[in-house]
Scaffold this motif. Structure first.
Motif, PDB file in Angstrom:
ATOM      1  N   LYS A 123     -15.923 130.128  -9.385  1.00  0.00           N
ATOM      2  CA  LYS A 123     -16.028 129.960 -10.836  1.00  0.00           C
ATOM      3  C   LYS A 123     -17.296 129.193 -11.196  1.00  0.00           C
ATOM      4  O   LYS A 123     -17.963 129.522 -12.177  1.00  0.00           O
ATOM      5  CB  LYS A 123     -14.793 129.238 -11.367  1.00  0.00           C
ATOM      6  CG  LYS A 123     -13.550 130.096 -11.315  1.00  0.00           C
ATOM      7  CD  LYS A 123     -12.331 129.344 -11.780  1.00  0.00           C
ATOM      8  CE  LYS A 123     -11.095 130.226 -11.600  1.00  0.00           C
ATOM      9  NZ  LYS A 123      -9.867 129.523 -11.931  1.00  0.00           N
ATOM     10  N   ILE A 124     -17.629 128.194 -10.409  1.00  0.00           N
ATOM     11  CA  ILE A 124     -18.848 127.433 -10.655  1.00  0.00           C
ATOM     12  C   ILE A 124     -20.071 128.336 -10.473  1.00  0.00           C
ATOM     13  O   ILE A 124     -21.013 128.314 -11.275  1.00  0.00           O
ATOM     14  CB  ILE A 124     -18.934 126.210  -9.718  1.00  0.00           C
ATOM     15  CG1 ILE A 124     -17.838 125.216 -10.047  1.00  0.00           C
ATOM     16  CG2 ILE A 124     -20.302 125.554  -9.783  1.00  0.00           C
ATOM     17  CD1 ILE A 124     -17.942 124.613 -11.428  1.00  0.00           C
ATOM     18  N   GLY A 126     -20.261 130.675 -13.403  1.00  0.00           N
ATOM     19  CA  GLY A 126     -20.706 129.918 -14.566  1.00  0.00           C
ATOM     20  C   GLY A 126     -22.198 129.623 -14.501  1.00  0.00           C
ATOM     21  O   GLY A 126     -22.910 129.692 -15.518  1.00  0.00           O
ATOM     22  N   GLY A 166     -24.937 130.872 -17.098  1.00  0.00           N
ATOM     23  CA  GLY A 166     -25.821 129.878 -17.701  1.00  0.00           C
ATOM     24  C   GLY A 166     -27.286 130.225 -17.493  1.00  0.00           C
ATOM     25  O   GLY A 166     -28.105 130.092 -18.406  1.00  0.00           O
TER      26      GLY A 166
END
Length: 90
Positions: free
Chosen positions: A20-21, A24, A28
């Motif tokens: 998930k990081i 993300g 971003g």
């Protein structure tokens, strides 16, 4: 000696959190590029090239129509000249 269930669950949870990081971070980075001036420059260049290609295409079409019109007018002129020459010789 086997792995404890808690350790496996913790590792799986950490891996999912890591994914998930990573996702993300990718979103971003894409958003940052999207809102940067480099994106505006690339988008402007793409729009300019597309406009140039569209303009080039329609100029070719217009030139084709003009050639056809000129050829038609030339044929009509030659027909009128033949008719006038025939009337003068009678």
């Amino acid at each position: 000696m086997g792995l404890k269930t808690d350790t496996v669950v913790e590792a799986a949870g950490s891996a999912a959190f890591g994914q998930k990081i990573t996702a993300g971070g990718a979103v971003g980075a894409a958003g940052g590029w999207f809102f940067s001036s480099e994106f505006a420059a690339v988008a402007g260049l793409v729009i300019a090239v597309v406009g140039l290609l569209i303009n080039w295409h329609y100029r070719r079409v217009e030139a084709g129509f003009k050639r056809e019109e000129n050829a038609r007018q030339q044929r009509e002129h030659e027909a009128r000249m033949r008719k006038l020459q025939g009337e003068c010789h009678e």
